[in-house]
Each structure stands twice: as C-alpha cells, then as structure tokens.
Design a protein around this motif. Structure first.
Motif, PDB file in Angstrom:
ATOM      1  N   LEU A  31       0.750  -1.181   0.097  1.00  0.00           N
ATOM      2  CA  LEU A  31      -0.182  -0.005   0.175  1.00  0.00           C
ATOM      3  C   LEU A  31       0.835   1.142  -0.058  1.00  0.00           C
ATOM      4  N   ALA A  32       2.203   1.156  -0.211  1.00  0.00           N
ATOM      5  CA  ALA A  32       3.077   2.026  -0.362  1.00  0.00           C
ATOM      6  C   ALA A  32       2.710   3.393  -1.258  1.00  0.00           C
ATOM      7  N   LEU A  33       1.895   3.002  -2.146  1.00  0.00           N
ATOM      8  CA  LEU A  33       1.604   4.250  -3.337  1.00  0.00           C
ATOM      9  C   LEU A  33       0.193   4.766  -2.961  1.00  0.00           C
ATOM     10  N   VAL A  34      -0.565   4.357  -1.978  1.00  0.00           N
ATOM     11  CA  VAL A  34      -1.945   4.840  -1.964  1.00  0.00           C
ATOM     12  C   VAL A  34      -2.121   5.105  -0.374  1.00  0.00           C
ATOM     13  N   GLU A  35      -3.171   6.062  -0.130  1.00  0.00           N
ATOM     14  CA  GLU A  35      -3.300   6.430   1.356  1.00  0.00           C
ATOM     15  C   GLU A  35      -4.741   5.978   1.630  1.00  0.00           C
ATOM     16  N   ASP A  36      -5.050   6.032   3.044  1.00  0.00           N
ATOM     17  CA  ASP A  36      -6.268   5.792   3.599  1.00  0.00           C
ATOM     18  C   ASP A  36      -7.071   4.706   3.200  1.00  0.00           C
ATOM     19  N   VAL A  37      -6.491   3.614   2.855  1.00  0.00           N
ATOM     20  CA  VAL A  37      -6.987   2.287   2.589  1.00  0.00           C
ATOM     21  C   VAL A  37      -7.630   1.499   3.878  1.00  0.00           C
ATOM     22  N   VAL A  45      -4.601  -3.178  -8.790  1.00  0.00           N
ATOM     23  CA  VAL A  45      -3.328  -3.630  -8.110  1.00  0.00           C
ATOM     24  C   VAL A  45      -2.558  -4.186  -9.540  1.00  0.00           C
ATOM     25  N   HIS A  46      -1.256  -3.629  -9.415  1.00  0.00           N
ATOM     26  CA  HIS A  46      -0.261  -4.076 -10.528  1.00  0.00           C
ATOM     27  C   HIS A  46       1.129  -4.570  -9.885  1.00  0.00           C
ATOM     28  N   VAL A  47       1.547  -5.776 -10.188  1.00  0.00           N
ATOM     29  CA  VAL A  47       2.610  -6.253  -9.816  1.00  0.00           C
ATOM     30  C   VAL A  47       2.835  -6.277  -8.251  1.00  0.00           C
ATOM     31  N   GLY A  48       1.917  -6.566  -7.510  1.00  0.00           N
ATOM     32  CA  GLY A  48       1.703  -6.369  -6.336  1.00  0.00           C
ATOM     33  C   GLY A  48       1.722  -5.243  -5.552  1.00  0.00           C
ATOM     34  N   TYR A  49       1.601  -4.202  -5.947  1.00  0.00           N
ATOM     35  CA  TYR A  49       1.520  -2.898  -5.699  1.00  0.00           C
ATOM     36  C   TYR A  49      -0.016  -2.270  -5.949  1.00  0.00           C
ATOM     37  N   ALA A  50      -0.727  -1.498  -4.752  1.00  0.00           N
ATOM     38  CA  ALA A  50      -1.877  -1.143  -5.139  1.00  0.00           C
ATOM     39  C   ALA A  50      -1.559   0.355  -5.516  1.00  0.00           C
ATOM     40  N   LEU A  51      -2.024   0.625  -6.861  1.00  0.00           N
ATOM     41  CA  LEU A  51      -1.741   1.969  -7.473  1.00  0.00           C
ATOM     42  C   LEU A  51      -2.857   2.834  -7.183  1.00  0.00           C
TER      43      LEU A  51
END
Length: 73
Positions: A31-37, A45-51
């Motif tokens: 979740l490093a690329l998104v906030e407030d999840v 999700v793309h290659v294990g990252y929430a965009l």
C-alpha cells in the motif's frame, strides 16, 4: 502486455502492507503508493502494488470488462 486489476482488501498488515482478494485468491499487496485504505476497500493492483483506491462499482465494471476479453490459449 501489462495489466492492473481490481482487488478487495481483506486484511491490513502494518501501514504499507495488506492482503487482498483477487479472483478468489489471497495475495500480498503493498500500500506504499496509496493512502487511507481500509479493510473492504477496492484497489487497482499491478505487480503487487496498489496503484489507486476505487469504489466497488468501478471494481465491478473493471472485472466485467476483463471477463469480456478473449482468452489466449
């Protein structure tokens, strides 16, 4: 071809990690690329990252569009 797909957050593991459900399969997601999840939210999700965080209706539209794609043998 690269593809990002919608997934639903099932569990939060710290501030930047989660477990998401994608087609009945549990996957680890950063979740490093998104906030407030939160649990229950949908993310792309793309290659294990929430965009991005998306609403349930958008997730359903994306899944429907993916189902319409022809299958490759």
């Amino acid at each position: 071809m690269c593809l990002a797909v919608p997934a639903r957050i099932l569990e939060l593991r710290g501030e930047t990690e989660a477990v998401a459900e994608l087609g009945g399969v549990r996957i680890p997601v950063s979740l490093a690329l998104v906030e407030d999840v939160a649990v229950g939210d949908h993310v792309v999700v793309h290659v294990g990252y929430a965009l991005a965080k998306i609403d349930a209706a958008e997730a359903a539209r994306m899944l429907d569009a993916l189902e319409q794609l022809p299958q490759v043998a």
